[in-house]
Structures are given as C-alpha cells and as structure tokens.
Design an enzyme around this catalytic site. Structure first.
Site, PDB file in Angstrom:
ATOM      1  N   HIS A 198      39.122  43.359  41.567  1.00 61.49           N
ATOM      2  CA  HIS A 198      39.246  41.920  41.281  1.00 61.49           C
ATOM      3  C   HIS A 198      38.205  41.487  40.244  1.00 61.49           C
ATOM      4  CE1 HIS A 198      40.707  41.861  45.632  1.00 61.49           C
ATOM      5  NE2 HIS A 198      41.700  41.270  44.990  1.00 61.49           N
ATOM      6  N   GLN A 238      55.340  43.292  41.950  1.00 65.43           N
ATOM      7  CA  GLN A 238      54.957  41.880  42.069  1.00 65.43           C
ATOM      8  C   GLN A 238      54.816  41.251  40.683  1.00 65.43           C
ATOM      9  OE1 GLN A 238      51.850  40.103  44.810  1.00 65.43           O
ATOM     10  NE2 GLN A 238      50.535  40.435  43.060  1.00 65.43           N
ATOM     11  N   SER A 274      41.851  48.678  46.574  1.00 68.06           N
ATOM     12  CA  SER A 274      42.668  47.738  47.345  1.00 68.06           C
ATOM     13  C   SER A 274      41.852  47.276  48.542  1.00 68.06           C
ATOM     14  CB  SER A 274      43.929  48.466  47.844  1.00 68.06           C
ATOM     15  OG  SER A 274      44.502  47.758  48.917  1.00 68.06           O
ATOM     16  N   ARG A 320      42.977  46.897  51.346  1.00 70.42           N
ATOM     17  CA  ARG A 320      43.462  47.651  52.518  1.00 70.42           C
ATOM     18  C   ARG A 320      42.795  49.027  52.647  1.00 70.42           C
ATOM     19  NH1 ARG A 320      48.578  44.664  51.494  1.00 70.42           N
ATOM     20  NH2 ARG A 320      48.802  43.342  53.309  1.00 70.42           N
TER      21      ARG A 320
HETATM   22  O1  PAF Z   1      48.359  40.204  44.829  1.00 71.15           O
HETATM   23  C1  PAF Z   1      47.901  39.410  45.680  1.00 71.15           C
HETATM   24  O2  PAF Z   1      46.743  39.448  46.072  1.00 71.15           O
HETATM   25  C2  PAF Z   1      48.836  38.362  46.273  1.00 71.15           C
HETATM   26  O3  PAF Z   1      50.122  38.854  46.399  1.00 71.15           O
HETATM   27  C3  PAF Z   1      48.825  37.053  45.483  1.00 71.15           C
HETATM   28  C4  PAF Z   1      49.361  37.233  44.083  1.00 71.15           C
HETATM   29  C5  PAF Z   1      47.424  36.487  45.439  1.00 71.15           C
HETATM   30  C6  PAF Z   1      49.721  36.016  46.173  1.00 71.15           C
HETATM   31  O4  PAF Z   1      49.291  35.737  47.462  1.00 71.15           O
END
Ligand code: PAF
Length: 285
Positions: free
Chosen positions: A38, A157, A189, A191
């Site tokens: 991130h 996504q 991740s 997770r």
């Molecule tokens: O990728 C993610 O962390 C989630 O799917 C997102 C885009 C923040 C939507 O909740």
C-alpha cells in the site's frame, strides 16, 4: 496538515475547497492494515500530477461472503494512521459501516458485467465484485478523485472497476501498479498475516509456479493446457487447494482457445488456498 475524517460534512468541506482551488486529487482506496505494498502505491501516486492525496480505510462488509473473514480481517487503524502521516498523505477517510450503508437493503445501483464479475474470483466469491463496485462507486462520488491507483495483484478487480469508470463516463484516470512482493516472491497482502510458519514457507511457490509456467508456455505455446494441468497437480501435492490457475486474455480476461503470443496480450492468474488462507497472484506474459 493531515486530516482524518469519518464524516461527510467535514469531508465535503475539504473536497469542495480543493475543487474550488482546482487541485488535482489522487486517491488510494484500501481496507487498511497497510503494508509496504500500500505504501508504495501512495508513494507512486504522489509522484503523479496531484496536489492532494487521499487514502480511505474501510473494511467493506458487502464484498465478503457469509463464510469469509470480514469479522477477523485485520484492523490496525492506529498503526495505519502513523504510516499515512509519515508519508504526508493529506486526508484519511475512515468511515464506519453505518455511514457507508445507512439503510439496510435500500435500492442499490447494481453494475453487472456478468462475464467479468462471475468468473475466476467472482465464481467462488459470489457477490464479491458487486460489493467492491458498490463501495468504490460510493467512494468515487464522495471523494471525486482525478487519479486512482490499484495494485495488479487484484487484476480482475482493476478491470471491473475500469469497465465501470469507462461505462459510466467517470472522469477518473485509473493506474495499475505492479505487484509488490516480499523478498521470496510472495505477493504482499494483508491476508499473508493469517499464514502459519509452515504455510508462509510454502506460499512463495505460487509466484514461482507463475514464473515457471510463463517460461514453459512461451517455449511450448501449443501445450499450455497440459502445462497448466501438470502444475496444478504439483501444487496440489504440495498441499495447495487450487481455486483456479488459468491463462487468460489480458484485456478482458476471456478464455484463451489458441495461444498466439503478441507482447503483453495474456495474463496467467492463480488463486489458491493454503490452510484457510486464500491467496491470489498473477503474471503478465
Ligand atoms: O482492494 C481492496 O482493498 C478493496 O477491494 C477496495 C478496492 C478497497 C474496495 O473495498
């Protein structure tokens, strides 16, 4: 100044001020528990043509299935705030569930790209992508970003959101950022935290498989089906439960009938469980 907002009035005040000043806003939507992946996205967006950077942290209940990890999903807001402050983020939006979903079951816009949304991750996680689109749509409306960045790990996504942005004529530039990996290749991740020691040691095999299979397919394109099948068996012997391991067209994730290599036209995607943890990864060919 670092603004932390969990309510619409305050948020709208800043957004309209920034719009008046013609500031360009960069946005990174997250579910928190921020890791280096991130943080790299934040660093990247700050290098773009943006005046203000917003990060959202919201564990979105609508994208979790009934037997998934919504309740246990790691929530580390205090730590996350420190990291965002250090990176000079301008605004953190961290609403609670009732703010984002005020009335249960109110009529909700459903954007349904059936092929993309019910395939691959969507076939095992029913309703997942509807939940993602719903919350991303709400966040885009609230925050009115000019540029949004998504990680390639969640490639499906990204494509689904891109499709929504294009079809609804949203004036937003989407950027796809390469997967950020641990030193041993495991895609970062939140997770990964669920993995025990033994599982953590095995997990990088997913990435290694992607690299091996990519090479093999490029050498023997006509045999890609059997190459994939063999690798799936290998991983299963190693204790992975394979949800999918597939070669797809990169632009729309459609099924590949005949492999005819042209630069960056294909993508290999894998989703697999080790123990109770579901991991995803991919590589572009
Ligand atoms: O990728 C993610 O962390 C989630 O799917 C997102 C885009 C923040 C939507 O909740």
């Amino acid at each position: 100044m670092f603004i932390i907002s969990d309510n619409f009035n305050e948020l709208r005040k800043y957004i309209s001020l920034w719009k008046q000043k013609k500031y360009r806003v960069g946005f990174i939507p997250t579910m928190g528990n921020l890791h280096s992946g991130h943080l790299r996205l934040i660093e990247q967006i700050k290098k773009r043509d943006v005046d203000k950077t917003i990060v959202s942290i919201f564990v979105n209940p609508r994208q979790f299935g009934p037997n998934e990890d919504y309740t246990n999903y790691p929530r580390t807001l205090e730590d996350d705030i420190k990291k965002l402050r250090d990176l000079d983020v301008d605004l953190l939006f961290c609403p609670d569930k009732d703010l984002m979903y005020p009335i249960q079951n109110a009529g909700e816009l459903k954007i349904d790209n059936k092929i993309l949304m019910n395939d691959l991750c969507g076939s095992n996680r029913v309703g997942h992508f509807n939940g993602v689109l719903l919350v991303v749509n709400k966040l885009f409306n609230l925050l009115q970003p000019n540029i949004v960045i998504f990680g390639q790990k969640d490639y499906q996504q990204y494509l689904i959101i891109k499709n929504m942005v294009e079809n609804l004529f949203m004036p937003i530039e989407l950027i796809l950022s390469p997967i950020i990996r641990e030193i041993d290749g495991l895609a970062m991740s939140s997770r990964n935290k669920y993995l025990n020691k033994n599982e953590r040691e095995k997990a990088p095999k997913l990435n290694k498989s992607l690299i091996t299979i990519k090479d093999k397919i490029l050498q023997h394109p006509d045999k890609f089906h059997s190459i994939l099948e063999n690798q799936i068996s290998e991983l299963e012997k190693d204790g992975f439960f394979i949800d999918y391991f597939e070669l797809r067209h990169k632009n729309n994730l459609s099924i590949v009938e005949n492999f005819n290599y042209e630069n960056k036209k294909y993508i290999l995607l894998i989703a697999a469980k080790i123990g109770n943890t579901r991991l995803i990864d991919n590589i572009i060919l």
